[in-house]
Design a protein around this motif. Structure first.
Motif, short mmCIF file in Angstrom:
data_model
loop_
_atom_site.label_atom_id
_atom_site.label_comp_id
_atom_site.label_asym_id
_atom_site.label_seq_id
_atom_site.Cartn_x
_atom_site.Cartn_y
_atom_site.Cartn_z
N ALA A 103 1.02 -1.32 -0.19
CA ALA A 103 -0.08 -0.01 0.05
C ALA A 103 0.81 1.39 -0.05
O ALA A 103 0.25 2.39 -0.04
CB ALA A 103 -0.99 -0.06 1.27
N ARG A 104 2.21 1.12 0.04
CA ARG A 104 3.02 2.32 0.00
C ARG A 104 3.60 2.45 -1.42
O ARG A 104 3.93 1.62 -2.05
CB ARG A 104 4.06 2.08 0.98
N ASN A 105 3.64 3.61 -1.51
CA ASN A 105 3.86 4.18 -3.02
C ASN A 105 5.44 4.68 -3.13
O ASN A 105 5.83 5.40 -4.16
CB ASN A 105 2.81 5.15 -3.68
N TYR A 135 -3.60 -1.83 -10.21
CA TYR A 135 -3.56 -0.62 -9.09
C TYR A 135 -2.42 -0.45 -8.56
O TYR A 135 -1.91 0.87 -8.15
CB TYR A 135 -4.78 -1.12 -8.25
N TYR A 136 -1.74 -1.45 -8.00
CA TYR A 136 -0.59 -1.17 -7.04
C TYR A 136 0.65 -1.55 -8.03
O TYR A 136 1.91 -1.49 -7.27
CB TYR A 136 -0.64 -2.46 -6.03
N TYR A 188 -7.00 -6.32 -11.37
CA TYR A 188 -7.18 -5.12 -10.90
C TYR A 188 -6.29 -4.65 -9.98
O TYR A 188 -5.56 -3.51 -10.21
CB TYR A 188 -8.68 -4.95 -10.53
N PHE A 189 -6.08 -5.42 -8.97
CA PHE A 189 -5.09 -5.12 -7.99
C PHE A 189 -3.70 -4.95 -8.43
O PHE A 189 -2.88 -4.00 -8.05
CB PHE A 189 -5.35 -5.63 -6.68
N VAL A 231 -9.87 -9.77 -9.61
CA VAL A 231 -9.30 -9.11 -8.69
C VAL A 231 -7.69 -8.87 -8.74
O VAL A 231 -7.14 -7.81 -8.57
CB VAL A 231 -9.27 -9.96 -7.29
#
Lengths: 255, 267, 392
Positions: free
Chosen positions: B66-68, B219-220, B215-216, B212
């Motif tokens: 979750a960290r960019n 997304y990440y 997409y994720f 899923v």
């Protein structure tokens, strides 16, 4: 045995006061009525139940439609009552050309001026006897107090005064049919259509139902009855005999 | 040794030592091998130029999903030169000789170097996966609720189906068909429905898993897999589905055969 | 009367109605939970950020609060600069560091330590005692409990561990001036706070802070204040609570999306359940509907009965689902709050009346309307055939 009582005053008063029930000389006028079931509406492609029927029913008549099974008598009853649409021909019910009325108008006509009695009673099983009778009145906008009183009177009339709060599954077949008759006349219709009203009943119960019909007719209700029951045919003032989708005889019953 | 710097100011400029840049950062800048960049430590003032010696893909790490933040890798002396503290590292990775006991080694190092804490890689992995154990527990709880809802749904469906066949059951009972046969028939039907639904569910699960992950993953920007439909999951889900069918069918059947046949005609 | 018949029909089929209500109840409970989860942590975190009246954070450029080891140098001057920004009521500096608890001659337990301005701090609420003076600290409740210490006791803290000498370095004794409820601590976290100047001194991070928390004046707009701070101190990053929650949202996108997926599934399951029950109910009453039509009951009146049935089921299920959902939310929250590093005071599930009402209303509305299609089919069926079918 409970005998049919006096027709309720409310019904009589309703009839006198109602402007919906304008006296008409001819209640039903059908001409060239054909009904074909199946995908094709032509006789070649489908099953022809009615093959050009002409009939006129006058006010206060009790007409019995008889004939062998599958001859088209129930279909004729449904077409005349506006339940089924004819494939060809015209039907005029109480001065209204049914072909020109939309479903909503036909429903309104049936609600206010026509009564129905079915072979299998068709009562709502979750409502009590009184509520089943009140249902068409409620839909016609009769005030709750009035419809309560009238349903009680009608239950007395059909001899079920003590069964007000019983639900149909708690009633015998004959009792259910009597409730159905009370429901049919709840809105003081001009004409009552009955399809094999004694078909499911034993002879003793059938006799009680016949008494009720006689009483209704005697009070000016036009009756059109499809039946196999020779006793009904005998009691009716007029008997239409059908065969293979056609009327083969029309006259007074043999006494 | 590598270290993640949260915000490194990187600007094109001609100069020296090598630096490795994460692919996402290289795309973002953009920078390619041979380009020169300037790095400055956050909050500091010292700047230094580096040549992009290579571009690497960050190892997929669920902990950092979750960290960019971007990653760059320096030679340790180059980095130390830019930091206020010298001769200092966050951690060492120790490779053991074959046959060495990790646990004993860990305790020995701790006794030798006061204040250090030594972990075996498995312990570390276990500690760093706490987040995922929590997510897993959360999913288990949601799964239980879903199971409950589908169980009720199936039972409801079976009750309605069996109710709709009251006349048939009545006839069967009146002609002498045993309760057991009727129960078996109803249960078989429920199991069949549940089995077919389970197959459909597995197919839907496969589609959902693909959706899923796609997409994720996008997304990440990661190769990590967020949902996995393993054979074990398929077997467990299908077994649960069939078991639910068995229970739902059984309950619905028992309910109907307990009614006397003469009352089955009532609506 | 039509409505009464519909409702009585549900009562008549008690078993299936109860099952349907239970199924819809569980599904709507899940829907309620997912609605609460969708924005729960964000709302909860926003409330926590604002709790002490300091909704704005100022950090080293490009970093989020405590997201890196970077610090803000020349803190006193920056603090003064921030105080002069119009609309700033108070500035609370915070320096984060790691100290070690020294017990007898061993020092192993690292403690998260905050340097704060006792006159302006937003990290904790004093449960007992008073703000720290020189050589004094405030300890978190779990630490006090674990060590069996209270106000007036003394503990020894070290700045570093000397690996070569095998003992703590720079250890000193501190008197406990108070026990605090540390708002941003995770459950059971052991931490201490002491005056900023002291922590700067012992860690050698002179005139440095990790962040500033800024309290706006009563009439100041938070967003406008952040803009003014950014203009006044462009070398720093200023965040409003909205910015911070947006950053949190970004990191917790997985939960938001998961809640959307699960919420949609529960919505779908509940709708499917109502649709199944109502459709089967309509099919079973095909003949009754035909009878009603035959005796002249208007089509829209029949539809009202069908809609009422769907409405009663979905509304009843939703009512049942609400308490179940709230109970489940508490349980699920307990699971999620075991996430490492999550402040114990936040909640993943926050009851947002409007969102929950919207989700439930949508579900109840659709539940009510799903019967319209089978109802329309029943009403469109040729009346004569429907009556014959019923007779058969």
């Amino acid at each position: 045995m409970s005998r049919a009582g006096r027709l309720p005053d409310a019904l009589e008063r309703g009839r006198a006061a109602s402007n919906l029930a304008d006296p008409v000389e001819v209640v039903i006028r059908a001409s060239g009525v054909q009904k074909v079931y199946g995908r094709s509406s032509s006789e070649e492609g489908g099953v022809a139940a009615l093959r050009g029927v002409d009939v006129v029913v006058a006010s206060c008549e009790w007409t019995a439609i008889v004939g062998p099974s599958g001859c088209g008598k129930s279909t004729l009853l449904n077409v005349l009552a506006g339940i089924d649409a004819p494939t060809a021909g015209t039907v005029e019910l109480l001065g209204n050309d049914l072909g020109r009325l939309d479903e909503r108008a036909r429903a309104r006509l049936r609600l206010l001026r026509v009564g129905f009695v079915f072979q299998r009673f068709h009562l709502l099983p979750v409502l009590t006897a009184a509520e089943n009778i009140e249902l068409p009145m409620a839909e016609a906008g009769v005030a709750r107090r009035d419809r309560r009183q009238r349903s009680r009177e009608l239950l007395d009339f059909v001899g079920l005064g003590g069964r007000t709060d019983h639900r149909p599954p708690q009633l015998s077949g004959g009792e259910q049919q009597r409730v159905a008759i009370a429901r049919a006349v709840a809105n003081q219709p001009d004409v009552v259509f009955a399809d094999e009203p004694t078909g499911e009943l034993d002879s003793r119960t059938s006799a009680q139902i016949l008494e009720l019909f006689s009483s209704l007719n005697a009070h000016g209700t036009t009756l059109l009855t499809v039946t196999h029951d020779p006793e009904i045919a005998r009691r009716a003032r007029r008997v239409i005999e059908m065969s293979d989708g056609r009327i083969v005889s029309d006259g007074r019953p043999a006494r | 040794m590598f270290i993640a710097l949260l915000g490194v100011l990187l600007l094109p400029l001609p100069v020296d030592p090598g630096i490795l840049v994460e692919r996402r950062l290289a795309e973002e800048l953009p920078a390619s091998v041979g380009d020169t960049v300037i790095a400055r430590v956050l909050g500091g003032t010292a700047e230094r130029a580096f040549v992009v010696a290579g571009i690497f893909e960050r190892a997929p790490d669920p902990n950092r999903i979750a960290r960019n933040d971007y990653e760059v890798r320096f030679h340790l002396p180059d980095l130390e030169q830019m930091l206020p503290d010298h001769d200092r590292v966050d951690r060492f990775a120790i490779e053991l000789r074959s046959g060495a006991d990790p646990e004993a080694t860990a305790r020995w190092v701790e006794s030798l170097a006061f204040g250090t804490q030594v972990y075996e890689s498995v312990t570390l992995a276990d500690r760093s996966s706490t987040t995922f154990r929590v997510v897993s527990r959360f999913h288990d709880a949601i799964g239980l609720v879903t199971l409950l809802a589908s169980g009720i749904f199936l039972l409801c469906l079976m009750v309605i189906r069996v109710d709709g066949r009251r006349p048939d059951v009545r006839t069967m009972r009146l002609i002498g068909v045993s309760r057991r046969t009727i129960v078996s028939a109803v249960v078989a039907e429920a199991v069949l429905i549940a089995a077919v639904a389970s197959v459909l569910g597995v197919a839907m699960g496969a589609v959902l898993t693909f959706g899923v992950n796609t997409y994720f993953g996008a997304y990440y920007d990661t190769t990590l897999r967020f949902a996995i439909l393993s054979p074990r999951i398929v077997v467990v889900a299908a077994s649960l589905g069939v078991a639910l069918g068995l229970i739902a069918g059984g309950l619905a059947a028992v309910r109907i055969v307990r009614v006397p046949p003469q009352r089955l005609g009532e609506r | 009367m039509i409505v009464r018949a519909s409702l009585r029909g549900l009562l008549h089929h008690r078993g299936r109605t109860l099952l349907a209500l239970a199924g819809i109840g569980v599904s709507s409970a899940l829907l309620v939970d997912m609605t609460m989860l969708a924005s729960g942590l964000t709302h909860s975190f926003a409330a926590l950020t604002r709790a002490q009246g300091y909704p704005v954070r100022v950090t080293p450029a490009g970093t989020l609060p405590f997201d890196s080891e970077a610090g803000i140098s020349e803190a006193a001057a920056v603090s003064q600069q921030l105080r002069e920004v119009p609309g700033v009521r108070s500035v609370a500096p915070v320096l984060g560091a790691q100290l070690y608890l020294v017990r007898s001659d061993s020092a192993s337990e690292p403690l998260f330590t905050s340097g704060i301005d006792p006159a302006a701090q937003m990290l904790y609420l004093l449960v007992e005692g008073e703000e720290p003076g020189d050589d004094e600290i405030v300890v978190s409740g779990p630490l006090a409990e674990a060590l069996g210490i209270s106000v007036g006791d003394t503990v020894s803290l070290a700045v570093e561990l000397d690996v070569a000498l095998g003992r703590p370095r720079g250890s000193a004794s501190y008197r406990i001036s108070g026990v605090g409820d540390f708002l941003f601590n995770y459950a059971g976290e052991r931490s201490v706070a002491l005056p900023l100047a002291r922590l700067q001194e012992i860690t050698g991070r002179s005139d440095e802070v990790s962040l500033f928390a800024v309290a706006p004046a009563a009439d100041a707009d938070e967003e406008a204040l952040v803009e003014r701070i950014s203009a006044a101190a462009p070398e720093l990053s200023a965040y409003s609570t909205r910015d911070l929650t947006a950053a949190l949202d970004q990191r917790l996108a997985y939960f938001r999306q998961l809640s959307t997926i699960l919420g949609s599934i529960s919505f779908g399951v509940a709708t499917l359940l109502v649709a199944t029950i109502v459709t089967i109910g309509v099919r079973e009453r095909f003949g009754e509907i035909a009878t009603l039509r035959a005796i002249g009951v208007a089509g829209h009146r029949v539809q009202i009965g069908i809609v009422v049935e769907g409405l009663a089921l979905s509304a009843g299920g939703a009512l049942l689902g609400l308490p179940i959902g709230l109970w489940m939310a508490r349980r699920l929250d307990q699971i999620l709050l075991t996430f490492p590093g999550i402040p114990a005071r936040v909640s993943f599930f926050v009851f947002d009346g409007i969102s929950v009402a919207l989700a439930i209303t949508l579900m109840v509305g659709i539940g009510a309307l799903v019967g319209v299609i089978p109802g329309a089919q029943a009403l469109r069926a040729p009346l004569g055939s429907a009556l014959r079918e019923e007779a058969d």
